[in-house]
Write a protein that holds these residues in place. Structure first.
Motif, PDB file in Angstrom:
ATOM      1  N   LEU A 245       1.111  -1.265  -0.085  1.00 56.02           N
ATOM      2  CA  LEU A 245      -0.149   0.187   0.478  1.00 56.02           C
ATOM      3  C   LEU A 245       0.968   1.549  -0.231  1.00 56.02           C
ATOM      4  O   LEU A 245       1.021   2.015  -0.867  1.00 56.02           O
ATOM      5  CB  LEU A 245      -0.972   0.099   1.245  1.00 56.02           C
ATOM      6  CG  LEU A 245      -1.955   1.443   0.847  1.00 56.02           C
ATOM      7  CD1 LEU A 245      -2.726   1.179   0.375  1.00 56.02           C
ATOM      8  CD2 LEU A 245      -2.467   1.246   3.045  1.00 56.02           C
ATOM      9  N   VAL A 246       2.119   1.498   1.487  1.00 54.71           N
ATOM     10  CA  VAL A 246       2.423   2.346   1.247  1.00 54.71           C
ATOM     11  C   VAL A 246       3.187   2.606  -0.042  1.00 54.71           C
ATOM     12  O   VAL A 246       3.877   3.660  -0.721  1.00 54.71           O
ATOM     13  CB  VAL A 246       3.367   2.501   2.335  1.00 54.71           C
ATOM     14  CG1 VAL A 246       4.018   3.728   2.926  1.00 54.71           C
ATOM     15  CG2 VAL A 246       2.656   2.404   3.897  1.00 54.71           C
ATOM     16  N   LYS A 247       4.413   1.921  -0.393  1.00 57.69           N
ATOM     17  CA  LYS A 247       5.682   1.866  -0.966  1.00 57.69           C
ATOM     18  C   LYS A 247       5.329   1.723  -2.594  1.00 57.69           C
ATOM     19  O   LYS A 247       6.082   2.167  -3.483  1.00 57.69           O
ATOM     20  CB  LYS A 247       6.327   1.058  -0.625  1.00 57.69           C
ATOM     21  CG  LYS A 247       7.087   1.367   0.707  1.00 57.69           C
ATOM     22  CD  LYS A 247       7.511   2.722   0.304  1.00 57.69           C
ATOM     23  CE  LYS A 247       8.522   2.795   1.941  1.00 57.69           C
ATOM     24  NZ  LYS A 247       8.867   3.940   2.587  1.00 57.69           N
ATOM     25  N   ILE A 248       3.812   0.963  -2.813  1.00 54.38           N
ATOM     26  CA  ILE A 248       4.263   0.892  -4.748  1.00 54.38           C
ATOM     27  C   ILE A 248       2.791   1.052  -5.017  1.00 54.38           C
ATOM     28  O   ILE A 248       2.503   1.696  -5.797  1.00 54.38           O
ATOM     29  CB  ILE A 248       3.983  -0.773  -4.512  1.00 54.38           C
ATOM     30  CG1 ILE A 248       5.362  -1.744  -4.078  1.00 54.38           C
ATOM     31  CG2 ILE A 248       3.305  -1.444  -5.687  1.00 54.38           C
ATOM     32  CD1 ILE A 248       5.005  -3.335  -4.495  1.00 54.38           C
ATOM     33  N   ILE A 249       1.196   1.095  -4.120  1.00 58.68           N
ATOM     34  CA  ILE A 249       0.904   1.809  -4.374  1.00 58.68           C
ATOM     35  C   ILE A 249       0.132   3.167  -4.311  1.00 58.68           C
ATOM     36  O   ILE A 249      -0.111   4.404  -5.118  1.00 58.68           O
ATOM     37  CB  ILE A 249      -0.936   1.150  -4.058  1.00 58.68           C
ATOM     38  CG1 ILE A 249      -0.877   0.235  -3.711  1.00 58.68           C
ATOM     39  CG2 ILE A 249      -2.582   2.313  -4.337  1.00 58.68           C
ATOM     40  CD1 ILE A 249      -2.370  -1.111  -3.597  1.00 58.68           C
ATOM     41  N   ALA A 250       1.110   3.571  -3.039  1.00 56.34           N
ATOM     42  CA  ALA A 250       1.463   4.934  -2.776  1.00 56.34           C
ATOM     43  C   ALA A 250       0.162   6.493  -3.328  1.00 56.34           C
ATOM     44  O   ALA A 250      -0.083   7.085  -3.650  1.00 56.34           O
ATOM     45  CB  ALA A 250       2.433   5.709  -3.417  1.00 56.34           C
ATOM     46  N   PRO A 251      -1.188   5.566  -1.940  1.00 60.33           N
ATOM     47  CA  PRO A 251      -2.264   5.973  -2.612  1.00 60.33           C
ATOM     48  C   PRO A 251      -2.200   8.284  -1.840  1.00 60.33           C
ATOM     49  O   PRO A 251      -1.469   8.428  -1.481  1.00 60.33           O
ATOM     50  CB  PRO A 251      -3.331   5.516  -1.556  1.00 60.33           C
ATOM     51  CG  PRO A 251      -2.322   5.036  -0.913  1.00 60.33           C
ATOM     52  CD  PRO A 251      -1.551   4.835  -1.240  1.00 60.33           C
ATOM     53  N   GLN A 252      -3.266   8.453  -3.356  1.00 60.14           N
ATOM     54  CA  GLN A 252      -3.416   9.982  -2.936  1.00 60.14           C
ATOM     55  C   GLN A 252      -5.100  10.291  -2.802  1.00 60.14           C
ATOM     56  O   GLN A 252      -5.626   9.407  -2.075  1.00 60.14           O
ATOM     57  CB  GLN A 252      -3.791  11.079  -4.596  1.00 60.14           C
ATOM     58  CG  GLN A 252      -2.438  10.452  -5.120  1.00 60.14           C
ATOM     59  CD  GLN A 252      -0.847  11.079  -4.824  1.00 60.14           C
ATOM     60  OE1 GLN A 252      -0.888  12.016  -3.924  1.00 60.14           O
ATOM     61  NE2 GLN A 252       0.672  10.555  -4.443  1.00 60.14           N
ATOM     62  N   ALA A 253      -4.746  10.641  -1.598  1.00 57.82           N
ATOM     63  CA  ALA A 253      -6.693  11.426  -1.307  1.00 57.82           C
ATOM     64  C   ALA A 253      -7.167  11.498  -1.915  1.00 57.82           C
ATOM     65  O   ALA A 253      -7.498  11.628  -2.981  1.00 57.82           O
ATOM     66  CB  ALA A 253      -6.638  12.885  -1.074  1.00 57.82           C
ATOM     67  N   GLY A 254      -8.696  10.397  -1.567  1.00 52.74           N
ATOM     68  CA  GLY A 254      -9.271   9.927  -2.542  1.00 52.74           C
ATOM     69  C   GLY A 254      -9.320   9.397  -3.453  1.00 52.74           C
ATOM     70  O   GLY A 254     -10.522   8.089  -4.601  1.00 52.74           O
ATOM     71  N   ASP A 255      -8.064   8.585  -3.492  1.00 50.00           N
ATOM     72  CA  ASP A 255      -7.831   6.926  -4.417  1.00 50.00           C
ATOM     73  C   ASP A 255      -9.060   5.775  -3.910  1.00 50.00           C
ATOM     74  O   ASP A 255      -9.258   5.382  -2.420  1.00 50.00           O
ATOM     75  CB  ASP A 255      -6.618   6.458  -3.906  1.00 50.00           C
ATOM     76  CG  ASP A 255      -5.353   7.617  -4.748  1.00 50.00           C
ATOM     77  OD1 ASP A 255      -6.349   7.959  -6.021  1.00 50.00           O
ATOM     78  OD2 ASP A 255      -4.632   7.288  -4.811  1.00 50.00           O
ATOM     79  N   THR A 256      -9.351   5.149  -4.115  1.00 57.83           N
ATOM     80  CA  THR A 256     -10.207   4.060  -4.695  1.00 57.83           C
ATOM     81  C   THR A 256      -9.221   2.678  -4.591  1.00 57.83           C
ATOM     82  O   THR A 256      -8.599   2.377  -5.944  1.00 57.83           O
ATOM     83  CB  THR A 256     -11.449   4.255  -5.656  1.00 57.83           C
ATOM     84  OG1 THR A 256     -12.467   4.746  -5.386  1.00 57.83           O
ATOM     85  CG2 THR A 256     -11.663   1.999  -5.859  1.00 57.83           C
ATOM     86  N   VAL A 257      -9.039   1.643  -4.070  1.00 58.56           N
ATOM     87  CA  VAL A 257      -8.083   1.220  -3.753  1.00 58.56           C
ATOM     88  C   VAL A 257      -8.983  -0.703  -3.598  1.00 58.56           C
ATOM     89  O   VAL A 257     -10.137  -0.823  -2.725  1.00 58.56           O
ATOM     90  CB  VAL A 257      -7.169   1.099  -2.556  1.00 58.56           C
ATOM     91  CG1 VAL A 257      -5.753   2.030  -3.160  1.00 58.56           C
ATOM     92  CG2 VAL A 257      -7.445   1.066  -1.329  1.00 58.56           C
ATOM     93  N   LEU A 258      -8.317  -1.836  -4.104  1.00 60.68           N
ATOM     94  CA  LEU A 258      -8.961  -2.927  -4.174  1.00 60.68           C
ATOM     95  C   LEU A 258      -8.285  -3.959  -3.701  1.00 60.68           C
ATOM     96  O   LEU A 258      -6.480  -3.541  -3.675  1.00 60.68           O
ATOM     97  CB  LEU A 258      -9.325  -2.916  -5.150  1.00 60.68           C
ATOM     98  CG  LEU A 258      -9.905  -4.843  -6.007  1.00 60.68           C
ATOM     99  CD1 LEU A 258     -11.449  -4.704  -5.753  1.00 60.68           C
ATOM    100  CD2 LEU A 258      -9.551  -4.452  -7.401  1.00 60.68           C
ATOM    101  N   VAL A 259      -8.298  -4.727  -3.228  1.00 59.29           N
ATOM    102  CA  VAL A 259      -7.703  -6.414  -2.960  1.00 59.29           C
ATOM    103  C   VAL A 259      -8.382  -7.178  -3.060  1.00 59.29           C
ATOM    104  O   VAL A 259      -9.932  -7.665  -2.655  1.00 59.29           O
ATOM    105  CB  VAL A 259      -7.764  -5.852  -1.018  1.00 59.29           C
ATOM    106  CG1 VAL A 259      -8.341  -5.826  -0.028  1.00 59.29           C
ATOM    107  CG2 VAL A 259      -6.273  -7.151  -0.879  1.00 59.29           C
ATOM    108  N   SER A 260      -7.498  -8.461  -3.457  1.00 61.06           N
ATOM    109  CA  SER A 260      -8.465  -9.364  -3.755  1.00 61.06           C
ATOM    110  C   SER A 260      -7.859 -10.522  -2.337  1.00 61.06           C
ATOM    111  O   SER A 260      -6.954  -9.604  -1.768  1.00 61.06           O
ATOM    112  CB  SER A 260      -7.793 -10.422  -4.789  1.00 61.06           C
ATOM    113  OG  SER A 260      -6.173 -10.165  -4.670  1.00 61.06           O
ATOM    114  N   ALA A 261      -8.533 -11.485  -1.743  1.00 63.45           N
ATOM    115  CA  ALA A 261      -8.530 -12.270  -0.592  1.00 63.45           C
ATOM    116  C   ALA A 261      -8.711 -11.712   0.038  1.00 63.45           C
ATOM    117  O   ALA A 261      -7.605 -11.656   1.108  1.00 63.45           O
ATOM    118  CB  ALA A 261      -7.314 -13.216  -1.004  1.00 63.45           C
ATOM    119  N   ALA A 262      -9.154 -10.740   0.494  1.00 60.26           N
ATOM    120  CA  ALA A 262      -9.386  -9.530   1.426  1.00 60.26           C
ATOM    121  C   ALA A 262      -9.766 -10.449   3.123  1.00 60.26           C
ATOM    122  O   ALA A 262      -9.174  -9.157   3.399  1.00 60.26           O
ATOM    123  CB  ALA A 262     -10.998  -9.009   0.689  1.00 60.26           C
TER     124      ALA A 262
END
Length: 338
Positions: A140-157
């Motif tokens: 999450l932190v180092k690769i996806i590096a999200p911005q405010a308001g982003d939608t993130v998705l995870v499999s095997a949730a």
């Protein structure tokens, strides 16, 4: 010294793994040498990556050797010590493998870590506040590096990694969507883990159907995706990725039996200018202290209520592991030894 029961990898799988690939043995525990400690394992960690290591194929580490104890994370208690920094009664985590006891060269960096089991249950250090949690944090932190308001998705949730990912993302104010197997798991993701939505992949016979369901719950697309599964699920997600989206590629459990996993729409990586990065969390030890600190705070505050599936007794480990590969677990899969 006590008698030690162990589970060895006895043969390599051909296709799906089976209980016959493992062998239960026992042998005396050797006498300690200077610098060593004896750890009585309370919990074994069962993780999907172990299936890939059972194959004799090129990977980021050498295959699990035949005739040796199955390797994996453990949490337990020091019962004898010839190392000045470890005392009898210390609670520790390490890589003791599928056995009741391990003799650890405690001077080796990273071989053994003391943990406080008075504030957080010992088993949690193999899940939410352990390797799976740090894996979620890094992706999450180092690769996806999200911005405010982003939608993130995870499999095997609702697994150990996915549930930690959800809590970490929610704490950052992101919109979090999961993919899991079955209505009970999806309800847990939304009601207890705080996901905004969760899709049950099981009713969807093909990638197009699952992709359509994703489009419904992610009408503005997906900015960041944490991949644990691969195969049909990845095929379904790619068409929903926004331009310049980021994919943290952690696991490909759909391909652990050795069959190729062709990608249906690889051109989308180009046209959407996606970043796709695979990673191995043990190669990033520098981030572990920060990640573990944040994860412990989330557990202590109740923001991360990770479930555990617990099998009892060393002999139960192979069937519990095979069940994990088929999604039968609910949360982190452990084996309780004592």
């Amino acid at each position: 010294m006590p008698l030690n029961h162990q589970i060895l990898l006895d043969s390599r799988p051909k296709g799906q793994a089976s209980a016959s690939n493992f062998k239960l043995v026992s042998q005396p525990t050797p006498e300690l040498q200077d610098g060593q400690v004896l750890v009585r394992h309370h919990y074994l960690s069962l993780d999907p990556y172990m299936r890939g290591r059972m194959n004799d194929s090129k990977s980021y580490v050498a295959p699990q050797p035949l005739g040796q104890v199955m390797q994996g994370g453990t949490a337990g208690e020091v019962t004898a010590s010839r190392h000045p920094q470890f005392a009898v009664g210390d609670t520790v985590v390490g890589m003791g493998g599928w056995q009741e006891y391990s003799v650890v060269n405690a001077s080796q960096p990273g071989a053994l870590r003391k943990v406080d089991a008075t504030q957080i249950p010992l088993s949690t250090y193999l899940g939410a506040v352990g390797m799976p949690g740090v894996t979620a944090w890094y992706g999450l932190v180092k690769i996806i590096a999200p911005q405010a308001g982003d939608t993130v998705l995870v499999s095997a949730a609702t697994g150990a990694v996915g549930s930690a990912f959800g809590a970490l993302a929610r704490s950052r104010g992101l919109r979090v969507v999961g993919i899991a197997g079955g209505p009970e798991k999806c309800a847990y993701a939304v009601d207890e883990l705080g996901f905004d939505a969760c899709i049950d992949y099981k009713p969807h016979a093909d990638a197009a159907s699952l992709s359509g369901a994703l489009q419904t719950v992610c009408p503005k697309g997906v900015d960041g995706y944490f991949e644990n599964v691969g195969g049909l699920v990845l095929d379904a997600v790619l068409p929903q990725m926004n331009a310049f989206g980021r994919i943290a590629l952690c696991g490909m459990i759909a391909g652990y039996d050795g069959a190729p996993l062709p990608l249906r729409h690889p051109a989308l990586i180009l046209t959407q200018r996606l970043t796709v990065q695979g990673f191995i969390v043990s190669e990033h030890m520098d981030v572990w202290p920060d990640a573990l600190r944040e994860l412990a705070q989330l557990v202590a505050s109740g923001q991360l209520r990770a479930r555990e599936s617990i099998a009892h007794g060393l002999a139960a480990a192979p069937e519990a592991f095979l069940g994990l590969l088929k999604g039968k677990n609910f949360g982190k899969q452990l084996v309780k030894l004592c």
